[in-house]
Design an enzyme around this catalytic site. Structure first.
Site, PDB file in Angstrom:
ATOM      1  N   SER A 133      -0.750  -3.882  -1.511  1.00 41.31           N
ATOM      2  CA  SER A 133       0.394  -4.706  -2.446  1.00 41.31           C
ATOM      3  C   SER A 133       1.404  -4.561  -1.578  1.00 41.31           C
ATOM      4  CB  SER A 133       0.223  -4.035  -4.087  1.00 41.31           C
ATOM      5  OG  SER A 133       1.018  -2.732  -3.879  1.00 41.31           O
ATOM      6  N   HIS A 150       7.787   5.584   1.240  1.00 41.74           N
ATOM      7  CA  HIS A 150       7.228   6.758   0.389  1.00 41.74           C
ATOM      8  C   HIS A 150       7.685   6.607  -0.954  1.00 41.74           C
ATOM      9  CE1 HIS A 150       5.847  10.943   0.214  1.00 41.74           C
ATOM     10  NE2 HIS A 150       6.858  11.259  -0.674  1.00 41.74           N
ATOM     11  N   ARG A 200      -8.049  13.361  15.806  1.00 43.06           N
ATOM     12  CA  ARG A 200      -7.058  12.727  15.601  1.00 43.06           C
ATOM     13  C   ARG A 200      -6.128  11.970  16.811  1.00 43.06           C
ATOM     14  NH1 ARG A 200      -4.531  12.947  11.016  1.00 43.06           N
ATOM     15  NH2 ARG A 200      -5.202  14.773  10.209  1.00 43.06           N
ATOM     16  N   ASP A 260       7.240  12.339   6.484  1.00 40.85           N
ATOM     17  CA  ASP A 260       8.103  11.909   5.572  1.00 40.85           C
ATOM     18  C   ASP A 260       9.506  12.266   5.672  1.00 40.85           C
ATOM     19  OD1 ASP A 260       6.145  10.440   4.270  1.00 40.85           O
ATOM     20  OD2 ASP A 260       5.509  12.384   3.016  1.00 40.85           O
ATOM     21  N   LEU A 290       0.258  10.989  11.768  1.00 36.23           N
ATOM     22  CA  LEU A 290       0.171  10.271  12.900  1.00 36.23           C
ATOM     23  C   LEU A 290       0.383  11.610  13.948  1.00 36.23           C
ATOM     24  CD1 LEU A 290       2.335   7.322  11.922  1.00 36.23           C
ATOM     25  CD2 LEU A 290      -0.225   7.244  12.974  1.00 36.23           C
ATOM     26  N   ASN A 339       8.046   3.589   7.514  1.00 35.69           N
ATOM     27  CA  ASN A 339       7.280   3.980   6.588  1.00 35.69           C
ATOM     28  C   ASN A 339       7.969   3.799   5.120  1.00 35.69           C
ATOM     29  OD1 ASN A 339       4.933   5.496   5.326  1.00 35.69           O
ATOM     30  ND2 ASN A 339       5.876   7.078   5.048  1.00 35.69           N
TER      31      ASN A 339
END
Ligand code: GRF
Length: 214
Positions: A14, A108, A64, A144, A92, A106
């Site tokens: 979205s 959050h 990863r 974050d 990441l 990003n």
């Protein structure tokens, strides 16, 4: 010069849709959408908008590090000026983050630095917070934890559930993220000496609210 943007997703997309709909095409172009999940609905949104789609399934890689290296080579081939994480549900590696230093955003769903990580709406309700919100930030190695760019507040209403609160937070996300993308694409937003700067002026520790931007 038009800013080459790649959006990374894992799910519904979205936010991707808001980015597509509100892109300032004079300054930016979304050149591709990459998903780590082949079934992500956001891929369909990208196709409908005529944007190239790429799938790199993390399950196809042993760890990863190798997944992130594969992403770097795929993404570098697109020569991105900006990478936008829009519900990309993978942590990441430091190698990936430093490779795209200053080019990685990003969103959050909390008023960072509060509630890093998952289940932010439930945590805000359990803590009895009177307000909650969403934050766009540059990505650094701390999860974050990078410099904040913009933050929008949402009041918590009596009777809110995590779902009802999430819906109002997402509405704000769809305002914040396109705004940030367009600021970056036009060259007004940059990461300078590890600080988010708007028109060359460092933003405060909590970033800026959308109403404060002309
Ligand atoms: C958003 O709530 C965002 O804050 C979080 O993941 C969600 C993605 O939703 N990082 P969508 O796929 O953009 O609908």
């Amino acid at each position: 010069m038009v800013c080459r943007i790649v959006v990374l997703i894992s799910g519904s997309g979205s936010n991707l849709q808001a980015l597509i709909d509100k892109l300032d095409r004079q300054h930016g172009e979304i050149v591709a959408v990459l998903s780590n999940r082949p079934e992500a609905f956001g891929l369909e949104r990208a196709r409908r908008a005529g944007i190239e789609t790429l799938v790199l399934n993390h399950r196809d890689y042993p760890d990863r590090e190798s997944f992130d290296r594969a992403m770097i080579s795929t993404l570098d081939a697109l020569q991105p000026d900006l990478l936008i994480l829009a519900g990309f549900m993978r942590i990441l590696t430091p190698e990936f983050v430093s490779h795209y230093h200053g080019r990685l955003l990003n969103i959050h769903p909390s008023l960072l630095p509060k509630y890093k990580g998952l289940h932010t709406h439930k945590r805000a309700l359990e803590a009895g917070d009177s307000e909650h919100g969403a934050t766009v930030h540059f990505v650094t190695e701390e999860l974050d934890g990078g410099p904040l760019v913009v933050q929008a507040r949402v009041p918590v209403i009596a009777g809110d559930t995590p779902e009802s609160l999430a819906e109002r937070v997402q509405y704000q996300e769809h305002v914040l993220y396109p705004l940030t993308m367009n600021l970056f694409a036009s060259g007004r937003l940059r990461l300078i000496d590890s600080r988010a700067c708007l028109d060359n002026e460092p933003l405060g520790a909590r970033g800026i609210e959308p109403e404060q931007i002309d």
